[in-house]
Design an enzyme around this catalytic site. Sequence first.
Site, mmCIF file in Angstrom:
data_model
loop_
_atom_site.group_PDB
_atom_site.id
_atom_site.type_symbol
_atom_site.label_atom_id
_atom_site.label_comp_id
_atom_site.label_asym_id
_atom_site.label_seq_id
_atom_site.Cartn_x
_atom_site.Cartn_y
_atom_site.Cartn_z
ATOM 1 N N HIS A 79 14.287 33.359 39.485
ATOM 2 C CA HIS A 79 12.827 33.511 39.390
ATOM 3 C C HIS A 79 12.072 32.190 39.289
ATOM 4 C CE1 HIS A 79 13.917 32.920 35.206
ATOM 5 N NE2 HIS A 79 12.679 32.512 35.030
HETATM 6 C C1 UD1 Z 1 7.748 33.208 32.942
HETATM 7 C C2 UD1 Z 1 7.937 31.853 32.284
HETATM 8 C C3 UD1 Z 1 9.339 31.340 32.569
HETATM 9 C C4 UD1 Z 1 10.384 32.369 32.177
HETATM 10 C C5 UD1 Z 1 10.080 33.676 32.894
HETATM 11 C C6 UD1 Z 1 11.064 34.763 32.528
HETATM 12 C C7 UD1 Z 1 5.950 30.407 32.110
HETATM 13 C C8 UD1 Z 1 5.291 29.211 32.657
HETATM 14 N N1 UD1 Z 1 7.008 30.881 32.819
HETATM 15 O O1 UD1 Z 1 7.829 33.019 34.366
HETATM 16 O O2 UD1 Z 1 9.562 30.170 31.825
HETATM 17 O O3 UD1 Z 1 11.655 31.894 32.521
HETATM 18 O O4 UD1 Z 1 8.759 34.099 32.511
HETATM 19 O O5 UD1 Z 1 10.799 35.940 33.208
HETATM 20 O O6 UD1 Z 1 5.553 30.906 31.085
HETATM 21 N N2 UD1 Z 1 4.708 39.821 37.000
HETATM 22 C C9 UD1 Z 1 4.720 41.191 37.107
HETATM 23 N N3 UD1 Z 1 4.914 41.919 35.953
HETATM 24 C C10 UD1 Z 1 5.090 41.352 34.741
HETATM 25 C C11 UD1 Z 1 5.058 39.968 34.653
HETATM 26 C C12 UD1 Z 1 4.883 39.207 35.783
HETATM 27 O O7 UD1 Z 1 4.566 41.745 38.186
HETATM 28 O O8 UD1 Z 1 5.266 42.082 33.737
HETATM 29 C C13 UD1 Z 1 4.543 39.032 38.241
HETATM 30 C C14 UD1 Z 1 3.093 38.660 38.503
HETATM 31 O O9 UD1 Z 1 2.913 38.697 39.888
HETATM 32 C C15 UD1 Z 1 3.008 37.232 38.031
HETATM 33 C C16 UD1 Z 1 4.414 36.705 38.325
HETATM 34 O O10 UD1 Z 1 5.272 37.810 38.112
HETATM 35 O O11 UD1 Z 1 2.014 36.510 38.679
HETATM 36 C C17 UD1 Z 1 4.817 35.557 37.439
HETATM 37 O O12 UD1 Z 1 4.678 35.891 36.051
HETATM 38 P P1 UD1 Z 1 4.446 34.727 34.939
HETATM 39 O O13 UD1 Z 1 4.468 35.292 33.597
HETATM 40 O O14 UD1 Z 1 3.240 33.941 35.337
HETATM 41 O O15 UD1 Z 1 5.665 33.771 35.173
HETATM 42 P P2 UD1 Z 1 7.228 34.097 35.341
HETATM 43 O O16 UD1 Z 1 7.629 33.699 36.710
HETATM 44 O O17 UD1 Z 1 7.548 35.482 34.899
#
Ligand code: UD1
Length: 368
Positions: free
Chosen positions: A208
């Site tokens: 991811h």
């Molecule tokens: C985040 C953390 C990362 C961690 C990872 C574990 C930061 C900067 N990054 O990255 O360190 O390793 O979590 O999973 O804090 N989304 C969904 N549903 C959810 C959550 C996210 O669809 O419940 C999608 C959304 O499109 C979102 C994307 O995932 O824009 C990224 O989510 P985000 O929390 O911004 O970062 P992660 O890649 O999950």
Amino acid sequence: MKRKICLVAGARPNFMKIAPLEKEISEYPDDFEKLLVHTGQHYDDEMSKSFFKDLNLPEPDIYLGVGSGSHAEQTARIMIEFEKVCSQEKPDSIVVVGDVNSTLACSIVASKMNIKIAHVEAGLRSFDRTMPEEINRIVTDSLSDFLFVSEKSGITNLYNEGVNPEKLHFVGNIMIDSLLTNLKAVEASQILKKLKLEEKKYCAMTLHRPDNVDHKKSLTEICEILAFISEKVSIVYPIHPRTYKMLKAYHLLEKFNDLSNLHILQPLGYLDFMKLMTKALFVMTDSGGIQEETTYLNIPCLTLRNNTERPITLEEGSNQLVGRDIELIKKCVTDILDGNVKDSRRPELWDGKTATRIVEVLRKKEAN
Ligand code: UD1
């Protein structure tokens, strides 16, 4: 005197770090009034709710519901909402874990309000500032009053940054507390049966990191790597929503789906994923936590990154950095299939008692 302590969780890798602390702090109702805050950085049931259930975490006292966004948007939203919580609840201290945006945002808010900060998993450094997590770690550590360190490199890094040694506490790895508490429940998971998998006959994979999944070129390279591996052994891949979104955006989902031995699944809960991992022949990942869990479990781990903030998993554990170097990955996979695997030692204080050590420090120091 009873102290009000606010435990912050926001994203999937936070929940298994907060759960043991929540339980341990609950053992001392005369010392602590506890407030569990969920920022809502992760919000899908399979990224959040299922972890609360699997880890027996109580419902959060406060849910901020911030959701997704750019780094600035997400961090700012968490700060705005968390400041309101701190103004109203007036905690004496907060506990933040790991390196996600929620960790950073809540630490900045607390420090400006003169609320003490305890950072669990302090001192880890990849020395790669292109990773958002590295920025989050550096800032959070620089603001924290209690730095709870999981491996020795963390102490060296913090010393090198000139941190007051009185703030440092080498306590071990909190995630191993969760793993050990839940071993029986992990064993009882039926995920292998459900997916018709045989023990040690598959590779479990997670990916991811933006560097791997946010660009068409890197995803295409990964597809080539998977094409090679899936000819030798099946790959089970619970997919992160970020990666799924990117595969769709770049029209690569079909290419991935065409690999007959690659099984793409929805994200799994804690117990099912741990079961999948404990019974895997090997693991491929770019996650930080999984590098540590595989080291503890002595499962070969190929990390698709060029660096790690958890060097002990390389020095003592079963981890190997392979980047997206297809030739190196081919060699590593062939070695694993031939039974030539690196042996792993359990790092110091990864013993299931980290939460006890942390709460002991907080009880002693907070009382002064
Ligand atoms: C985040 C953390 C990362 C961690 C990872 C574990 C930061 C900067 N990054 O990255 O360190 O390793 O979590 O999973 O804090 N989304 C969904 N549903 C959810 C959550 C996210 O669809 O419940 C999608 C959304 O499109 C979102 C994307 O995932 O824009 C990224 O989510 P985000 O929390 O911004 O970062 P992660 O890649 O999950």
